[in-house]
Write a protein that holds these residues in place. Sequence first.
Motif, PDB file in Angstrom:
ATOM      1  N   LYS A  93       5.670  -4.328   9.741  1.00 22.75           N
ATOM      2  CA  LYS A  93       6.295  -3.997   8.004  1.00 22.75           C
ATOM      3  C   LYS A  93       7.661  -3.607   8.314  1.00 22.75           C
ATOM      4  CE  LYS A  93       1.863  -1.753   6.878  1.00 22.75           C
ATOM      5  NZ  LYS A  93       1.051  -0.421   6.387  1.00 22.75           N
TER       6      LYS A  93
ATOM      7  N   ASP B  21      -2.262  -4.369   9.940  1.00 20.87           N
ATOM      8  CA  ASP B  21      -1.688  -3.100   9.894  1.00 20.87           C
ATOM      9  C   ASP B  21      -0.593  -2.705  10.744  1.00 20.87           C
ATOM     10  OD1 ASP B  21      -3.242  -3.259  12.007  1.00 20.87           O
ATOM     11  OD2 ASP B  21      -4.636  -1.563  11.476  1.00 20.87           O
TER      12      ASP B  21
ATOM     13  N   ASP C 238       2.795  -1.588  11.734  1.00 20.67           N
ATOM     14  CA  ASP C 238       4.075  -1.079  11.219  1.00 20.67           C
ATOM     15  C   ASP C 238       5.170  -1.513  11.872  1.00 20.67           C
ATOM     16  OD1 ASP C 238       2.670   0.686   9.655  1.00 20.67           O
ATOM     17  OD2 ASP C 238       2.499   2.271  10.773  1.00 20.67           O
TER      18      ASP C 238
ATOM     19  N   THR D 116       1.152  -8.149   8.857  1.00 18.28           N
ATOM     20  CA  THR D 116       1.193  -7.558   7.630  1.00 18.28           C
ATOM     21  C   THR D 116       0.498  -8.314   6.551  1.00 18.28           C
ATOM     22  OG1 THR D 116       3.218  -8.478   6.517  1.00 18.28           O
ATOM     23  CG2 THR D 116       3.603  -6.745   8.221  1.00 18.28           C
TER      24      THR D 116
ATOM     25  N   ALA E 268       9.313  -7.062   7.602  1.00 19.75           N
ATOM     26  CA  ALA E 268       9.348  -7.260   6.100  1.00 19.75           C
ATOM     27  C   ALA E 268      10.175  -6.466   5.178  1.00 19.75           C
ATOM     28  CB  ALA E 268       7.717  -7.081   5.685  1.00 19.75           C
TER      29      ALA E 268
ATOM     30  N   THR F 171       2.212  -8.963   3.953  1.00 21.11           N
ATOM     31  CA  THR F 171       3.173  -9.875   2.963  1.00 21.11           C
ATOM     32  C   THR F 171       3.131 -11.182   3.136  1.00 21.11           C
ATOM     33  OG1 THR F 171       4.764  -7.810   3.422  1.00 21.11           O
ATOM     34  CG2 THR F 171       5.877  -9.881   2.827  1.00 21.11           C
TER      35      THR F 171
END
Length: 497
Positions: A455, A411, A413, A381, A458, A383
């Motif tokens: 993500k 990218d 998810d 990600t 995250a 982050t």
Amino acid sequence: MGVRGRKPEKRSRKRWIIAIAVSFVVLLVGGAGAIYLKLNANIATFDSAGLSKNRPSAAAADANGDKAENVLLIGSDTRAGENGALGGSASGPVGRSDTTILLHVYPDHKHAVGVSIPRDSLVDIPPCLLPNGKWSPDQPNAQFNSAFSMGDTAKGNPACTQNTVEKLSGLRVDHTMVVDFAGFASMTSAVHGVSVCVPNDIYQGDMNPNLGYKGKIVLHKGTQSLQGQQALDYVRVRHGVGDNSDVGRMLRQQAFLSALISKVKGEGMNPTTLLPLANAATKSLTVDSGLGSAKKLLSFGLSLKNIDLKNIQFITAPWKYAGARIDLVHPDVDNLFAELRADRTLEGVNASGKTTTATPKPTAPPAIDGKGIMVSVYNGTVTDGLAGKGADKLKAAGFEVMNVTTAQSQDHDTTRIEYGTAPDAKTQAETVARLFPGAQLVQLDTTGVNVVLGKDFAANPTATAAPTPATPKPLPSTLTQQARSADADPCSKLSYG
């Protein structure tokens, strides 16, 4: 004397009546036996030697002997023999899976769900037995319908497709059925057509985009009864309808199966209908050895007779476009199959056939012990610092962290757990996955275990255990609303777009 002379005549007449009745019974039994032998002779089976050596466990039966059954339905698009005249011979005789549906029949035998798997979806194909007697290597991220083509034969490789579906779903497939173009056409003719809804006029140019012109109307818009070639055209056409895609036509296939089931159930156990259908079906099907007789097929068919149309549902495995191919959406697809494994319907209803008198208390999962397991952590990600958080979490559970860095793409998810081909690699990956609920497990040519953080991590980096079976997470409404029941309006949900 005259009276005594008439008695033998009555006895003689009675004997003749009995003889005629017995002869009639023998004739009926003999005829049924001939039909039975004919149906048996029609059925082709495939060898179970090609099934995986590492299959999911079989469903357990309850005290009454009832258990869930999973049946894999495969539509082959081989052009061998008379199939070429129906589907066009340009594609050659090699069999490919044009349609695949996993039918889960719940233990209560009052509910069933058919899950369509897109032919272009990217999946992991496990080792499969080839015609030369050798086993193929693992094929990660391969196109789903290539499993059926393993070995490049006209009859296809149904065992390989079954292995792939079992690995994807975690469900043990009890039976597999393969039907080709000619078989599909003959079955629709045997029931004298199926009532379907054509969303708009379909032209010759829609059926064959290489034609170069629109041509004549093949199927007229509206509700109508289709059989034979027209029925085949309806379920196969993808251009000129909806979003012009392979996956879009799956909705029409679901609608057609719903209508076929509705018609057969509506006419009941009528020999006039069932015998021609049985004859057409047995001549058309290639099945596993567990269904290799007319008696076994009949027994399975009768086991479905008590399912109401409203409780027979069809749904497509959650998907999204990935260029020219399709990605299955995780964890949505994993959650869908988890519901089926737990014998819960799409609405979360308990269809196990067992009554629960009390809610079981959640039990704490066993402690996670990562001793001796080497892991590399990648931030998938944008982050900052996420890989470090993941590494700290692994170290706290005893894992040996080898690398902490950024993934090639940011990218992701969903978190991915990648593992190699060593004998204990999958077990190690599953242990790692307990720290990352909802993570997708992927087998690759690698050593150790790689964690590619997505993500989802995250958003909740402290989560460590998936929900317990006592508190199942319901499927999202965006998924369940896509399902269609066998009693749905025939003009609804016919395509995407």
